[in-house]
Design a protein around this motif. Structure first.
Motif, short mmCIF file in Angstrom:
data_model
loop_
_atom_site.label_atom_id
_atom_site.label_comp_id
_atom_site.label_asym_id
_atom_site.label_seq_id
_atom_site.Cartn_x
_atom_site.Cartn_y
_atom_site.Cartn_z
N UNK A 59 0.92 -0.81 0.20
CA UNK A 59 0.08 0.31 0.50
C UNK A 59 0.83 1.47 0.35
N UNK A 60 1.22 1.63 -1.03
CA UNK A 60 1.73 2.85 -1.78
C UNK A 60 1.28 3.86 -0.63
N UNK A 61 2.51 4.30 0.19
CA UNK A 61 2.29 5.79 1.24
C UNK A 61 1.48 5.37 2.72
N UNK A 62 1.84 3.71 3.38
CA UNK A 62 0.77 3.85 4.36
C UNK A 62 2.05 4.12 5.25
N UNK A 63 3.05 3.29 4.69
CA UNK A 63 4.93 3.85 6.01
C UNK A 63 4.37 4.87 6.59
N UNK A 64 4.64 5.88 5.15
CA UNK A 64 4.72 7.58 5.46
C UNK A 64 4.34 8.07 5.71
N UNK A 65 2.28 7.23 6.06
CA UNK A 65 1.75 8.43 6.85
C UNK A 65 1.90 7.45 8.33
N UNK A 66 1.78 6.36 8.67
CA UNK A 66 2.48 6.50 9.81
C UNK A 66 3.31 6.02 10.44
N UNK A 67 4.32 7.26 10.06
CA UNK A 67 6.12 7.68 10.59
C UNK A 67 5.37 9.11 10.64
N UNK A 68 4.85 9.74 9.48
CA UNK A 68 5.03 11.47 10.14
C UNK A 68 3.18 11.52 10.63
N UNK A 69 2.38 10.02 11.24
CA UNK A 69 2.01 10.94 12.26
C UNK A 69 2.70 10.40 13.69
N UNK A 70 3.41 9.22 14.46
CA UNK A 70 4.27 9.77 15.17
C UNK A 70 4.71 10.63 15.49
#
Length: 84
Positions: A59-70
């Motif tokens: 799922x492109x972008x999902x890991x980045x979203x989680x990292x930015x949220x943290x």
């Protein structure tokens, strides 16, 4: 990584992410997607996430979203994982 001091400082209980195996073992089956959880915990601890690339491929972008949220002090919703 859940036992790391940086994660423990969040005050999260293990049952947020795991179904207890027994009263003595809080780490039973996962309630959430394992790759997402690993990315989340790695972001808190400050280490590279081993499953980051596979999560991004799935799922492109999902890991980045989680990292930015943290990074912004937020706990993103992780995908629910049903009992197996």
């Amino acid at each position: 990584m859940f036992e790391d001091a940086a994660v423990r400082a969040k005050g999260w209980r293990s049952n947020l992410f795991w179904r207890p195996a027994s009263p003595a073992n809080p780490y039973g089956s996962l309630r959430v997607d394992g790759e997402e959880l690993e990315v989340l915990l790695a972001a808190i601890v400050g280490v590279p996430a081993a499953s980051r690339s596979s999560l991004e491929a799935r799922e492109p972008g999902r890991a980045g979203f989680i990292e930015r949220s943290i990074a912004h002090g937020e706990l993103p919703l992780l995908r629910y994982r049903a009992d197996e």
